[in-house]
Design a protein around this motif. Structure first.
Motif, PDB file in Angstrom:
ATOM      1  N   VAL A 121      -3.231   3.381   1.357  1.00  0.00           N
ATOM      2  CA  VAL A 121      -4.336   4.087   1.998  1.00  0.00           C
ATOM      3  C   VAL A 121      -5.118   3.095   2.853  1.00  0.00           C
ATOM      4  O   VAL A 121      -5.457   2.010   2.393  1.00  0.00           O
ATOM      5  N   GLU A 122      -5.400   3.468   4.090  1.00  0.00           N
ATOM      6  CA  GLU A 122      -6.258   2.665   4.952  1.00  0.00           C
ATOM      7  C   GLU A 122      -7.630   3.314   4.933  1.00  0.00           C
ATOM      8  O   GLU A 122      -7.794   4.464   5.333  1.00  0.00           O
ATOM      9  N   GLU A 123      -8.610   2.595   4.422  1.00  0.00           N
ATOM     10  CA  GLU A 123      -9.961   3.132   4.274  1.00  0.00           C
ATOM     11  C   GLU A 123     -10.960   2.099   4.776  1.00  0.00           C
ATOM     12  O   GLU A 123     -11.014   0.981   4.261  1.00  0.00           O
ATOM     13  N   GLY A 124     -11.736   2.464   5.786  1.00  0.00           N
ATOM     14  CA  GLY A 124     -12.716   1.536   6.340  1.00  0.00           C
ATOM     15  C   GLY A 124     -12.048   0.259   6.823  1.00  0.00           C
ATOM     16  O   GLY A 124     -11.078   0.298   7.577  1.00  0.00           O
ATOM     17  N   GLU A 125     -12.534  -0.878   6.355  1.00  0.00           N
ATOM     18  CA  GLU A 125     -11.989  -2.182   6.742  1.00  0.00           C
ATOM     19  C   GLU A 125     -10.946  -2.702   5.750  1.00  0.00           C
ATOM     20  O   GLU A 125     -10.636  -3.888   5.748  1.00  0.00           O
ATOM     21  N   TYR A 126     -10.398  -1.815   4.921  1.00  0.00           N
ATOM     22  CA  TYR A 126      -9.502  -2.238   3.838  1.00  0.00           C
ATOM     23  C   TYR A 126      -8.178  -1.501   3.860  1.00  0.00           C
ATOM     24  O   TYR A 126      -8.081  -0.354   4.288  1.00  0.00           O
ATOM     25  N   TYR A 127      -7.171  -2.193   3.351  1.00  0.00           N
ATOM     26  CA  TYR A 127      -5.913  -1.575   2.961  1.00  0.00           C
ATOM     27  C   TYR A 127      -5.963  -1.461   1.448  1.00  0.00           C
ATOM     28  O   TYR A 127      -6.283  -2.429   0.749  1.00  0.00           O
ATOM     29  N   CYS A 128      -5.649  -0.293   0.936  1.00  0.00           N
ATOM     30  CA  CYS A 128      -5.706  -0.039  -0.498  1.00  0.00           C
ATOM     31  C   CYS A 128      -4.311   0.368  -0.965  1.00  0.00           C
ATOM     32  O   CYS A 128      -3.758   1.360  -0.492  1.00  0.00           O
ATOM     33  N   HIS A 129      -3.749  -0.386  -1.863  1.00  0.00           N
ATOM     34  CA  HIS A 129      -2.422  -0.115  -2.407  1.00  0.00           C
ATOM     35  C   HIS A 129      -2.617   0.524  -3.780  1.00  0.00           C
ATOM     36  O   HIS A 129      -2.965  -0.162  -4.750  1.00  0.00           O
ATOM     37  N   CYS A 130      -2.429   1.830  -3.857  1.00  0.00           N
ATOM     38  CA  CYS A 130      -2.618   2.572  -5.097  1.00  0.00           C
ATOM     39  C   CYS A 130      -1.285   2.637  -5.837  1.00  0.00           C
ATOM     40  O   CYS A 130      -0.264   3.002  -5.262  1.00  0.00           O
ATOM     41  N   THR A 131      -1.309   2.284  -7.113  1.00  0.00           N
ATOM     42  CA  THR A 131      -0.109   2.274  -7.935  1.00  0.00           C
ATOM     43  C   THR A 131      -0.374   3.026  -9.229  1.00  0.00           C
ATOM     44  O   THR A 131      -1.418   2.851  -9.841  1.00  0.00           O
ATOM     45  N   VAL A 132       0.586   3.865  -9.628  1.00  0.00           N
ATOM     46  CA  VAL A 132       0.513   4.537 -10.930  1.00  0.00           C
ATOM     47  C   VAL A 132       1.824   4.295 -11.659  1.00  0.00           C
ATOM     48  O   VAL A 132       2.875   4.134 -11.051  1.00  0.00           O
ATOM     49  N   PHE A 178      -6.889  -4.099  -3.374  1.00  0.00           N
ATOM     50  CA  PHE A 178      -7.660  -4.089  -2.132  1.00  0.00           C
ATOM     51  C   PHE A 178      -7.343  -5.340  -1.320  1.00  0.00           C
ATOM     52  O   PHE A 178      -7.285  -6.438  -1.863  1.00  0.00           O
ATOM     53  N   GLU A 179      -7.144  -5.151  -0.008  1.00  0.00           N
ATOM     54  CA  GLU A 179      -6.979  -6.250   0.939  1.00  0.00           C
ATOM     55  C   GLU A 179      -7.794  -5.918   2.185  1.00  0.00           C
ATOM     56  O   GLU A 179      -7.835  -4.761   2.603  1.00  0.00           O
ATOM     57  N   ARG A 180      -8.428  -6.928   2.761  1.00  0.00           N
ATOM     58  CA  ARG A 180      -9.159  -6.711   4.016  1.00  0.00           C
ATOM     59  C   ARG A 180      -8.168  -6.644   5.175  1.00  0.00           C
ATOM     60  O   ARG A 180      -7.249  -7.463   5.259  1.00  0.00           O
ATOM     61  N   ARG A 181      -8.372  -5.693   6.063  1.00  0.00           N
ATOM     62  CA  ARG A 181      -7.480  -5.561   7.222  1.00  0.00           C
ATOM     63  C   ARG A 181      -7.486  -6.829   8.059  1.00  0.00           C
ATOM     64  O   ARG A 181      -6.432  -7.292   8.506  1.00  0.00           O
ATOM     65  N   ILE A 182      -8.658  -7.415   8.276  1.00  0.00           N
ATOM     66  CA  ILE A 182      -8.771  -8.604   9.129  1.00  0.00           C
ATOM     67  C   ILE A 182      -7.979  -9.789   8.569  1.00  0.00           C
ATOM     68  O   ILE A 182      -7.488 -10.624   9.311  1.00  0.00           O
ATOM     69  N   ASP A 183      -7.816  -9.847   7.251  1.00  0.00           N
ATOM     70  CA  ASP A 183      -7.078 -10.949   6.621  1.00  0.00           C
ATOM     71  C   ASP A 183      -5.585 -10.897   6.921  1.00  0.00           C
ATOM     72  O   ASP A 183      -4.879 -11.887   6.749  1.00  0.00           O
ATOM     73  N   HIS A 184      -5.087  -9.759   7.391  1.00  0.00           N
ATOM     74  CA  HIS A 184      -3.659  -9.640   7.694  1.00  0.00           C
ATOM     75  C   HIS A 184      -3.271 -10.407   8.957  1.00  0.00           C
ATOM     76  O   HIS A 184      -2.092 -10.503   9.281  1.00  0.00           O
ATOM     77  N   ALA A 185      -4.240 -10.994   9.640  1.00  0.00           N
ATOM     78  CA  ALA A 185      -3.946 -11.859  10.779  1.00  0.00           C
ATOM     79  C   ALA A 185      -3.552 -13.257  10.310  1.00  0.00           C
ATOM     80  O   ALA A 185      -3.051 -14.060  11.087  1.00  0.00           O
ATOM     81  N   ASN A 186      -3.752 -13.540   9.025  1.00  0.00           N
ATOM     82  CA  ASN A 186      -3.458 -14.855   8.451  1.00  0.00           C
ATOM     83  C   ASN A 186      -2.139 -14.832   7.685  1.00  0.00           C
ATOM     84  O   ASN A 186      -1.620 -13.773   7.338  1.00  0.00           O
ATOM     85  N   GLU A 187      -1.634 -16.023   7.408  1.00  0.00           N
ATOM     86  CA  GLU A 187      -0.395 -16.138   6.642  1.00  0.00           C
ATOM     87  C   GLU A 187      -0.600 -15.735   5.186  1.00  0.00           C
ATOM     88  O   GLU A 187       0.248 -15.098   4.573  1.00  0.00           O
ATOM     89  N   PHE A 188      -1.727 -16.106   4.603  1.00  0.00           N
ATOM     90  CA  PHE A 188      -2.059 -15.770   3.217  1.00  0.00           C
ATOM     91  C   PHE A 188      -3.094 -14.654   3.225  1.00  0.00           C
ATOM     92  O   PHE A 188      -4.133 -14.765   3.866  1.00  0.00           O
ATOM     93  N   VAL A 189      -2.796 -13.582   2.516  1.00  0.00           N
ATOM     94  CA  VAL A 189      -3.706 -12.432   2.461  1.00  0.00           C
ATOM     95  C   VAL A 189      -4.262 -12.315   1.039  1.00  0.00           C
ATOM     96  O   VAL A 189      -3.536 -11.954   0.114  1.00  0.00           O
ATOM     97  N   PRO A 190      -5.550 -12.622   0.849  1.00  0.00           N
ATOM     98  CA  PRO A 190      -6.128 -12.472  -0.480  1.00  0.00           C
ATOM     99  C   PRO A 190      -6.310 -10.993  -0.823  1.00  0.00           C
ATOM    100  O   PRO A 190      -6.555 -10.169   0.049  1.00  0.00           O
TER     101      PRO A 190
END
Length: 79
Positions: A7-18, A32-44
């Motif tokens: 799910v893309e919500e606001g400034e975040y990518y949200c990976h929902c797992t069940v 949760f991951e910040r969209r802007i962080d995907h420009a980097n090699e390491f994505v927190p």
């Protein structure tokens, strides 16, 4: 067995797992991951495990998506 929804919500990518637990109930989490962080090699990212258990896969996924949206809206992602 597990299912995943992205799910893309606001400034975040949200990976929902069940997933189905050994007890037969369904559990859920959201990464949760910040969209802007995907420009980097390491994505927190930061995973939240939802404390409740659910009776069905659909119920668990619906709650995970709602949880993700609520966390982004209320700035409670932890990132």
């Amino acid at each position: 067995m597990s299912s995943h929804v992205w799910v893309e919500e606001g400034e975040y990518y949200c990976h929902c797992t069940v997933w189905k637990s050994k007890s037969g109930t369904w559990e859920a989490s959201v990464l949760f991951e910040r969209r802007i962080d995907h420009a980097n090699e390491f994505v927190p990212g930061l995973r939240h495990k939802i404390k409740a258990s659910f009776n069905s896969e659909g119920e668990a996924m619906t709650e995970a998506i709602a949880y993700a949206k609520a966390c982004v809206e209320n700035t409670k992602t932890g990132l």
